[in-house]
Design an enzyme around this catalytic site. Structure first.
Site, mmCIF file in Angstrom:
data_model
loop_
_atom_site.group_PDB
_atom_site.id
_atom_site.type_symbol
_atom_site.label_atom_id
_atom_site.label_comp_id
_atom_site.label_asym_id
_atom_site.label_seq_id
_atom_site.Cartn_x
_atom_site.Cartn_y
_atom_site.Cartn_z
ATOM 1 N N HIS A 123 0.829 -1.204 0.000
ATOM 2 C CA HIS A 123 0.000 0.000 0.000
ATOM 3 C C HIS A 123 0.870 1.263 0.000
ATOM 4 C CE1 HIS A 123 -3.132 -2.636 2.322
ATOM 5 N NE2 HIS A 123 -3.071 -2.950 1.037
ATOM 6 N N PRO A 124 1.809 1.401 -0.926
ATOM 7 C CA PRO A 124 2.646 2.608 -0.928
ATOM 8 C C PRO A 124 1.858 3.832 -1.367
ATOM 9 C CG PRO A 124 3.097 1.300 -2.884
ATOM 10 C CD PRO A 124 2.162 0.480 -2.031
#
Length: 552
Positions: free
Chosen positions: A468-469
């Site tokens: 989930h960058p």
């Protein structure tokens, strides 16, 4: 080649944006380096472990050695395919908590509070929650994105939810509705047994309508005339060409590639650009900074009963599941197997959930390797709002080179405290009566891992990215030196250029990022078209009234 709008990236936000701009009558060219998403590895939900481990679908990024995780290089998958990461992700649908977006607003993203973004979540949703799924007034039912719930036919799913209730947590009918906090059914972007990616929901209908075209090429930089973006330089077929934009260029290339393209275009930290011989067009210190993610560990348990997916974890079993899905679109292959979840608070004094659970009825890693022989199950668990921040920087001025990725995971004391709470609270849940018929023993961390030091060692060795960058071109006030885009997604310091993807998140949201990324594409489209935003919602979400004094 010229279009009104040129979008770099056919992922979650880019596909939604292309759809809405095309719907308004504009001509749109979408530049995507990846190829087709056809085939069962992507379209069959049960095959989710395959595409993110295949070079033809994934950029193959890895972090630099993470100093607080024993120097490990962690995988950072990003979709290199039509649909982007929505075509290789776990298909979990989480909007995020209402207070996430209110924090965005308070951090300078005016117009992006929960009351502002809820109407866009509703516009994008085609929700199939069912009669026992809470108050449907919180959900949209005629948008392009189908959202469903699995059948929870495996008794382990409901046992997990009941264990949460027995441990004193609420059961939420809809974590994407009025009340996120609690245990309940997990939602997914799956429709009629098929992955409902942004490509299926948005891009294909947009292309069919005729205003949107996709060009397969590697975007190398934004082209300017004076201070205005007028196109994108791309590489394809061994040559270099420019795809021109009559109105605007929009970067939606992911929180990894968007800052890379900005820097290659002369927009970023001036000193860093100069080190790579790149002329500085706009000195923006925030480009590539503020990198955030969710880390998680897999807490795994050996099962007493042979009811897990392990019995299918062989060539014959996988073949049966695949054949059933190909012939009927049904069966185990039609589910991502993430059918139960929870959002809880780690301690009293936390106003909204900061821990997320995904339950899975097999003990296995994302790379498809079973953790142990025999039947087992697991939860993915980790903190939602780490204080650690990393950065994306250039490896060189060559567009073909991957950027340098440093998350700086677990660099804050609070991260360790929250992760220890994750493990201890999880053990308490799995110690409830509802799980007694199912838990044989703890595979990992293992019953012998008890002290802070032992738990920390487990985290250091086993924590993995939840993929989930975000945050590397963050939104804020135009006079904020750390902001990259203003609240209308315009890149500060130049004209004719916007960013619309998870890069602009000021802070990571609770849970998986596909839903808020699509929302960004939806809302950015209205800003780009000069339309009045959708009317703000007056719905007030639930926050535990005892949060100041009670953990549950």
């Amino acid at each position: 080649m010229t279009a009104d709008y040129v979008i770099v990236g056919a992922g979650s936000a880019g596909s939604a944006l292309a759809y809405r701009l095309g719907e308004a009558g504009a001509s749109v060219t979408v530049i995507e380096h990846g190829g087709t998403d056809a085939g069962p590895f992507i379209q069959m939900p049960g095959a989710l472990s395959y595409p993110m481990n295949m070079a033809m679908y994934d950029w193959g990024f890895q972090t630099e050695p993470e100093p607080h995780l024993g120097g490990r290089n962690l995988a950072t998958p990003r979709g290199k395919v039509i649909g982007g990461s929505s075509s290789i992700n776990g298909m979990v649908y989480v909007r995020g908590h209402a207070r996430d977006f209110d924090r965005w607003r308070d951090m300078g993203a005016q117009g992006w509070g929960y009351a502002d973004v809820l109407p866009y979540f509703k516009r994008m949703e085609n929700w199939h929650g069912g009669s026992d799924s809470g108050d449907g007034a919180w959900r949209g039912t005629d948008g392009p994105l189908h959202i469903t719930r699995g059948p929870r036919s495996n008794p382990l799913f409901n046992a997990f939810i009941e264990a949460g209730r027995q441990a004193g947590y609420p059961v939420t009918a809809d974590y994407n509705g009025e009340a996120q906090e609690g245990f309940g059914a997990m939602e997914a972007t799956i429709w009629k047994g098929r992955r409902w990616s942004a490509a299926n929901a948005y891009l294909r209908p947009a292309m069919k309508a005729g205003n949107v075209a996709v060009v397969r090429a590697l975007a190398s930089r934004v082209v300017f005339e004076g201070n205005r973006a007028v196109g994108v330089e791309v590489r394809r077929g061994g040559g270099v060409e420019v795809i021109r934009a009559g109105v605007e260029v929009i970067l939606a290339a992911s929180s990894i590639n968007t800052p890379k393209i900005l820097m290659l275009s002369g927009i970023g930290p001036g000193k860093h650009l100069a080190e790579h011989g790149i002329a500085v067009r706009a000195d923006r210190a925030g480009v590539g900074a503020n990198l955030q993610d969710h880390l998680e560990v897999y807490m795994q348990y050996a099962a007493k009963l042979p009811i897990t997916l392990y019995k299918y974890w062989n060539i014959f079993g996988k073949g049966l599941i695949g054949a059933q899905w190909l012939l009927t679109g049904k069966g185990l292959g039609a589910s991502n197997q993430f059918e139960a979840c929870a959002f809880i608070r780690s301690r009293a004094g936390i106003d909204y959930p900061d821990i997320q659970y995904h339950f899975l009825p097999i003990a296995v890693r994302y790379n498809g390797k079973a953790a142990a022989a025999g039947h087992g199950f697991q939860v993915h668990v980790g903190p939602m709002r780490s204080l650690s921040r990393g950065a994306i920087t250039l490896r060189s001025a060559d567009p073909a080179d991957a950027p340098v990725i440093r998350f700086n995971y677990m660099s804050e004391t609070q991260d360790w405290e929250e992760f220890r709470a994750c493990i201890r609270l999880t053990r308490e849940v799995f110690g409830q009566d509802a799980m007694h018929a199912h838990v044989k023993s703890e595979i990992q961390p293992g019953a012998g891992v008890q002290s802070d030091a032992e738990i920390d060692a487990f985290i250091r060795e086993h924590a993995e990215s939840a993929y989930h960058p975000c945050g590397t071109a963050r939104m804020g006030r135009a006079d904020d030196p750390a902001a990259v885009v203003d609240p209308e997604c315009r890149v500060i310091g130049v004209d004719g250029l916007r960013v619309a993807d998870s890069s602009i998140f000021p802070q990571v949201t609770n849970g998986n990022l596909n839903a808020p990324s699509i929302m960004v594409g939806e809302k950015a489209a209205d800003h780009i078209l000069g339309r009045a935003p959708l009317a703000r919602s007056n719905q007030v979400p639930m926050v535990n009234p005892n949060w100041q004094t009670a953990q549950r």
